[in-house]
Design a protein around this motif. Structure first.
Motif, PDB file in Angstrom:
ATOM      1  N   ALA A  95       4.012  -4.700  -1.300  1.00 41.77           N
ATOM      2  CA  ALA A  95       2.697  -4.753  -1.942  1.00 41.77           C
ATOM      3  C   ALA A  95       2.108  -3.357  -2.097  1.00 41.77           C
ATOM      4  O   ALA A  95       2.152  -2.540  -1.172  1.00 41.77           O
ATOM      5  CB  ALA A  95       1.744  -5.625  -1.119  1.00 41.77           C
ATOM      6  N   ASP A  96       1.548  -3.091  -3.271  1.00 39.34           N
ATOM      7  CA  ASP A  96       0.863  -1.835  -3.566  1.00 39.34           C
ATOM      8  C   ASP A  96      -0.583  -1.965  -3.090  1.00 39.34           C
ATOM      9  O   ASP A  96      -1.397  -2.653  -3.710  1.00 39.34           O
ATOM     10  CB  ASP A  96       0.922  -1.564  -5.074  1.00 39.34           C
ATOM     11  N   SER A  97      -0.903  -1.297  -1.984  1.00 44.88           N
ATOM     12  CA  SER A  97      -2.241  -1.431  -1.398  1.00 44.88           C
ATOM     13  C   SER A  97      -3.328  -0.784  -2.234  1.00 44.88           C
ATOM     14  O   SER A  97      -4.514  -1.084  -2.055  1.00 44.88           O
ATOM     15  CB  SER A  97      -2.254  -0.824   0.007  1.00 44.88           C
ATOM     16  N   SER A  98      -2.968   0.089  -3.168  1.00 46.71           N
ATOM     17  CA  SER A  98      -3.977   0.769  -3.986  1.00 46.71           C
ATOM     18  C   SER A  98      -4.559  -0.162  -5.049  1.00 46.71           C
ATOM     19  O   SER A  98      -5.632   0.099  -5.586  1.00 46.71           O
ATOM     20  CB  SER A  98      -3.380   2.001  -4.663  1.00 46.71           C
ATOM     21  N   GLU A  99      -3.870  -1.235  -5.341  1.00 48.73           N
ATOM     22  CA  GLU A  99      -4.326  -2.158  -6.374  1.00 48.73           C
ATOM     23  C   GLU A  99      -5.465  -3.059  -5.896  1.00 48.73           C
ATOM     24  O   GLU A  99      -6.353  -3.404  -6.662  1.00 48.73           O
ATOM     25  CB  GLU A  99      -3.158  -3.026  -6.849  1.00 48.73           C
ATOM     26  N   LEU A 100      -5.431  -3.440  -4.625  1.00 48.17           N
ATOM     27  CA  LEU A 100      -6.394  -4.432  -4.131  1.00 48.17           C
ATOM     28  C   LEU A 100      -7.234  -3.925  -2.960  1.00 48.17           C
ATOM     29  O   LEU A 100      -8.018  -4.700  -2.425  1.00 48.17           O
ATOM     30  CB  LEU A 100      -5.642  -5.703  -3.693  1.00 48.17           C
ATOM     31  N   ASP A 101      -7.091  -2.696  -2.550  1.00 43.58           N
ATOM     32  CA  ASP A 101      -7.705  -2.104  -1.369  1.00 43.58           C
ATOM     33  C   ASP A 101      -7.288  -2.868  -0.123  1.00 43.58           C
ATOM     34  O   ASP A 101      -6.473  -3.794  -0.190  1.00 43.58           O
ATOM     35  CB  ASP A 101      -9.227  -1.974  -1.489  1.00 43.58           C
ATOM     36  N   ILE A 102      -7.843  -2.510   1.033  1.00 39.60           N
ATOM     37  CA  ILE A 102      -7.403  -3.105   2.296  1.00 39.60           C
ATOM     38  C   ILE A 102      -7.686  -4.598   2.351  1.00 39.60           C
ATOM     39  O   ILE A 102      -6.786  -5.412   2.618  1.00 39.60           O
ATOM     40  CB  ILE A 102      -8.080  -2.400   3.494  1.00 39.60           C
TER      41      ILE A 102
END
Length: 210
Positions: free
Chosen positions: A184-191
């Motif tokens: 998962a790309d954490s920058s797309e959905l924030d923490i």
């Protein structure tokens, strides 16, 4: 939780993987282990905690260092263990602690080849957290109060160590999507958004397995 959940989280440096892991554990009501593994492994093995931390998630270090520092390690007594390089003893100590923690109940374990250690556990869900390099550079520079140049160097060094460690001790490739159940790309959905995504995935996967 009523059902057992074992989640392992690999992460790129600067992707907020650790924060995501602990937030996920909080939401699920289970324990999360990261640096805590070092303390537990040191207690179980008798290896000095500072030595444990030095070798933690690092590739095979210099033979000379291992030989010099090996005299400071304690606890293991079998000939096979005593003859191992120090970095292998550290890995083995963490290996045993990871196995023990997973056997005791639901948990989230960050890094340390935990997905490989627990590969035969039917409850395992392995996750990898990543983010675009520039976003990680900006994040690390801000949080560590360093220049973007230094942040970039730190990121590359840390990720290289993690990759070498993972690739050395497992039969998989670090950060390769085929090595994990979900990336998962954490920058797309924030923490918070990433945690919600992971919770949904865990729920669906558990229901599918059942």
């Amino acid at each position: 939780m009523s059902e057992k959940i074992i989640v392992t989280i690999g992460r790129q440096f600067g992707s907020n993987g650790r924060k995501i892991a602990f937030k996920l554990a909080e939401d699920l009501g289970i324990k999360c282990y990261d640096k805590e593994l070092i303390t537990l492994a040191a207690q179980e093995s008798g290896i000095n905690s500072e030595i444990m931390e030095y070798h933690d998630e690092k590739p095979t270090s210099s033979f000379l260092y291992s030989m010099v520092m090996d005299s400071a390690s304690m606890g293991y007594s079998s000939p096979n263990i005593l003859n191992m390089p120090l970095n292998h003893k550290v890995y083995l100590a963490e290996f045993e602690v990871i196995k023990k923690i997973a056997k005791e109940g639901s948990c989230i374990i960050v890094g340390r080849c935990a997905d490989y250690v627990l590969k035969d556990d039917p409850d395992l869900i392995s996750i990898f957290i990543y983010a675009p390099l520039q976003k990680r550079i900006s994040f690390v520079a801000a949080t560590e109060s360093i220049s973007e140049s230094k942040a970039s160097t730190l990121i590359h060094k840390t990720d290289k160590n993690r990759a070498n460690y993972y690739n050395y001790y497992s039969d998989k490739k670090w950060a390769n999507v085929e090595s994990y159940h979900l990336s998962a790309d954490s920058s797309e959905l924030d923490i918070d958004g990433t945690v919600e995504l992971l919770k949904s995935y865990i729920k669906i996967k558990k229901n599918t397995v059942q």
